[in-house]
Design a protein around this motif. Structure first.
Motif, PDB file in Angstrom:
ATOM      1  N   ALA A 184      -1.707   7.056   0.507  1.00 31.09           N
ATOM      2  CA  ALA A 184      -3.302   6.713   0.068  1.00 31.09           C
ATOM      3  C   ALA A 184      -4.100   5.592   0.941  1.00 31.09           C
ATOM      4  N   HIS A 223     -11.893   7.378  -5.596  1.00 29.58           N
ATOM      5  CA  HIS A 223     -10.894   6.628  -5.558  1.00 29.58           C
ATOM      6  C   HIS A 223     -10.315   4.919  -5.317  1.00 29.58           C
ATOM      7  N   SER A 277     -14.445  11.347  -4.063  1.00 28.52           N
ATOM      8  CA  SER A 277     -12.981  10.658  -3.892  1.00 28.52           C
ATOM      9  C   SER A 277     -12.769  10.566  -2.046  1.00 28.52           C
ATOM     10  N   SER A 308      -9.558  10.068  -1.389  1.00 33.04           N
ATOM     11  CA  SER A 308      -8.118  10.529  -1.075  1.00 33.04           C
ATOM     12  C   SER A 308      -8.282  11.995  -1.603  1.00 33.04           C
ATOM     13  N   ASP A 336       1.964   7.657  -4.658  1.00 37.54           N
ATOM     14  CA  ASP A 336       0.707   8.382  -3.589  1.00 37.54           C
ATOM     15  C   ASP A 336      -0.192   7.644  -3.501  1.00 37.54           C
ATOM     16  N   SER A 337      -0.597   7.066  -4.922  1.00 35.61           N
ATOM     17  CA  SER A 337      -2.118   6.245  -4.714  1.00 35.61           C
ATOM     18  C   SER A 337      -2.189   4.799  -5.565  1.00 35.61           C
ATOM     19  N   THR A 338      -2.932   3.883  -5.187  1.00 36.30           N
ATOM     20  CA  THR A 338      -3.437   2.360  -5.868  1.00 36.30           C
ATOM     21  C   THR A 338      -2.768   2.754  -7.443  1.00 36.30           C
ATOM     22  N   SER A 354      -0.581   1.865  -0.706  1.00 37.44           N
ATOM     23  CA  SER A 354       0.228   3.378  -1.473  1.00 37.44           C
ATOM     24  C   SER A 354      -0.443   3.769  -0.244  1.00 37.44           C
TER      25      SER A 354
END
Length: 705
Positions: A388, A154, A223, A225, A419-421, A386
């Protein structure tokens, strides 16, 4: 006296049995233990499996052992587990070796850049993702591995993304080769090296392996995440399995309004928790060392204003360049009646688990590296986390019991976070990635099957750099011998070229030291409270020619001190004395030890390559000329106002305050890197003669008549 010896043996045996029983109990109590049989069965049934497990579930330490016990190494294959960080690869390998009751380096080992603790009997091998990429140069089918586990996927580091593309390709080749005869040659989708070229030589310069009958490669992506869709889609709808973590409920508290001063808000929240909340340690996420030291001094000042009974707060910083003995303090429980407040960078998000944390303070910011291909500037910029990352941070408060997370921003802002990096491949210099892929025979970088495509302009700029360094031909293949030599060295392209040229300039010994010292975290550690004292001490190492030569002086002084000590003391005592010497001279002992290890490893590499190692002694003119010939794109000219203009892109920058040439009168300098914080700074600077550029780098510079 036999009876005494027997008694001691019994005591040792009892301690060993007690320790073993305790470890077994801990293993059985991990959340992942309840799904051991199911996971092993899923790996048997699926060539690719995605495992989503929260931090603390036990997936990193336990899954490889389950697979080993399930027979996945029966034919002599290795279970390889990649980590984005060196420290994780080493610490996890040590723990798993202890759990297995074996000596580290035997059944369980690790391999990281510049350090290999494995043997012929190693079957569970932890390593950095970059290390596995380098192994693929010599073994394009990764034929020694039966299973590869990509952990912490992730985080989406650039090495992880390249590795995922490579493994996807290797998996296809292995599946096809298991049905092919020994003489078949396969051309993969990515154009990686699987066919004979140039009279039996591959484009990477290594002898081509004949396609052997190999078992399909089992691939596991792990992951923390919760969103596994991206990985599943990339691997053609691969199955995803979720493993619950050991997570207690965490109350999330938001601010009513956006905070204008995050440091002040963090300070107020620390004191508020300390005065009003029950027992439990506090973990504060901050964006960097400067912010950590600012908060540390502010908390100390404000504590003095409280009644003595309320001053029992232990303040502990945690960032990557902090000496290791200071880092380890965060793991030590506070004395009775005291509370710890740990001021940390995102190193504490997933890499380390700190016991005792009940309260987390999250300003919602993180410092990331960002690279602009237009300007060539690598910036350190502060951005919003983010979702996450925010969830990882809040989860830290619920590892041992119910906790609280204080997010220093309104709930509406959380809903608007990504939502995520952003993957690192979208925001970094790609020249090293392209060099590695070229060594693997991948000529079409744009067409490589990345999980997310890098910026086209970033690829073009990186190709230009490799052309100018002489690493690539006009056909975008590795040049011979320079390109192949550069690819064999586990360094950035500029550093590899510097070593190759140094053998011609008669200063390879010195360049080995300089490159080793530049490859580690900051060599000097300067506490705020000892600023003036440290400046006077560091000045004794300073060279009027610049920072590269200052680093050379530090290394030479270290060797001199060590050699003198070893004539009078044992090696262990000499190393202990060196640690004291480092402390007295404001040198980060951990960084210096790492530099010494790197020096040893790179020296072995250049010796194997047949490069001539010689020293220029105290006549460092040749070293400065070699630096100019290697880092010519990092040359800058002084401007009337005292700033410097980078010749390659016209950027204006100042010499960094930590440089010995901060107030230099030099007209022309070369620098190691250019970073942008509040303004543009050039770091690790050495003065050169402007006329050298046209002489040593005519492909880039010419003198006007």
């Amino acid at each position: 006296m036999p009876s005494m010896a027997t008694g001691n043996n019994n005591n040792n045996n009892n301690q060993f049995v007690n320790r073993k029983n305790k470890i077994d109990q801990q293993r059985k109590s991990l959340p992942i233990a309840s799904v051991e049989k199911r996971l092993v069965e899923e790996v048997r049934k699926n060539d690719t499996l995605i495992i989503v497990g929260e931090t603390g579930s036990g997936k990193t330490t336990q899954l490889p052992q389950y697979l080993f016990n399930g027979g996945f190494c029966r034919d002599g294959g290795i279970i390889g587990i990649t980590q984005p960080r060196r420290v994780a690869a080493v610490t996890v390998a040590k723990r798993v070796a202890e759990e297995c009751g074996v000596e580290l380096g035997q059944k369980v080992g690790y391999s990281i850049r510049f350090e290999d603790v494995t043997s012929m009997s190693t079957r569970i091998k932890y390593m950095t993702d970059g290390l596995l990429l380098r192994e693929a140069l010599l073994d394009p089918y990764l034929s020694r591995y039966s299973v590869i586990v990509v952990d912490e996927a992730h985080e989406r580091t650039v090495q992880t993304d390249v590795l995922l593309g490579l493994l996807k390709d290797v998996q296809k080749k292995r599946s096809r080769s298991s049905n092919a005869s020994n003489n078949d040659h396969v051309k993969s989708n990515n154009g990686a090296l699987v066919k004979e070229e140039n009279n039996g030589q591959t484009s990477s310069g290594f002898k081509q392996q004949l396609v052997k009958k190999l078992n399909p490669l089992k691939l596991i992506i792990m992951s923390a995440s919760l969103d596994a869709r991206g990985f599943s889609e990339y691997f053609s709808g691969a199955k995803a399995v979720h493993v619950q973590g050991r997570q207690f409920p965490v109350d999330i508290l938001y601010t009513a309004q956006p905070e204008t001063d995050c440091l002040d808000a963090a300070l107020v929240t620390i004191l508020q928790i300390h005065l009003d909340e029950g027992p439990g340690d506090i973990l504060v996420f901050l964006s960097g060392q400067e912010e950590i030291e600012s908060i540390e001094s502010l908390v100390r000042e404000n504590l003095k204003k409280l009644p003595e009974a309320k001053q029992k707060l232990l303040i502990l910083p945690l960032f990557s360049s902090l000496p290791s003995e200071k880092q380890m303090k965060v793991f030590t429980p506070a004395a009775v009646g005291f509370r710890k407040v740990i001021l940390a960078t995102n190193i504490a998000e997933t890499s380390v688990t700190i016991p005792g944390i009940k309260y987390v303070i999250d300003p919602g910011l993180v410092k990331v590296r960002s690279y602009s291909p237009d300007s060539g500037i690598e910036s350190l910029i502060v951005v919003k986390t983010s979702k996450a990352q925010a969830l990882q941070r809040s989860g830290r408060a619920g590892r041992e019991g119910p906790g609280k997370c204080f997010r220093l921003y309104p709930e509406s802002r959380f809903e608007g976070l990504d939502d995520s990096t952003v993957p690192e491949i979208k925001r970094c210099n790609l020249s090293n990635v392209i060099l590695q892929l070229s060594a693997l025979g991948v000529d079409d970088i744009i067409g490589f099957d990345f999980m997310e495509k890098p910026d086209r302009m970033a690829v073009i700029k990186s190709l230009e750099l490799l052309y100018l360094l002489g690493a690539l031909t006009d056909e975008k293949k590795l040049s011979d011998p320079i390109g192949h030599q550069m690819a064999r060295l586990p360094l950035e392209p500029n550093d590899s070229k510097a070593l190759i040229l140094a053998s011609q300039f008669g200063c390879l010994e010195e360049m080995l030291i300089v490159v080793s010292m530049l490859s580690v975290e900051s060599i000097f550690y300067v506490p705020r409270e000892k600023l003036e004292e440290s400046r006077a001490v560091i000045k004794s190492f300073s060279s009027p020619d610049g920072d590269h030569l200052t680093l050379l002086n530090v290394y030479r002084a270290c060797l001199e001190f060590l050699e003198k000590n070893k004539t009078e003391n044992s090696n262990d005592k000499a190393e202990k004395n060196l640690r004291r010497w480092c402390k007295d001279n404001f040198i980060n002992n951990r960084s210096l030890k790492h530099a010494r290890d790197i020096y040893k490893q790179i020296r072995e590499n250049v010796e194997r390559m047949g490069l001539k190692i010689s020293s220029c002694g105290d006549d460092t003119l040749q070293l400065r000329r070699c630096l100019a010939a290697s880092y010519f794109l990092n040359a800058a000219l002084k401007q009337p106002d005292g700033t410097f203009r980078v010749l390659a892109n016209g950027q204006i920058a100042e010499v960094h305050p930590t440089s010995v040439l901060r107030r230099t009168k030099s007209e022309c300098i070369i620098f190691y890197n250019l970073v942008q914080t509040t303004r543009n700074y050039v770091r690790n600077v050495t003065r050169i003669d402007y006329l050298w550029l046209a002489e040593l780098a005519p492909q880039c510079y010419a003198l006007k008549d």
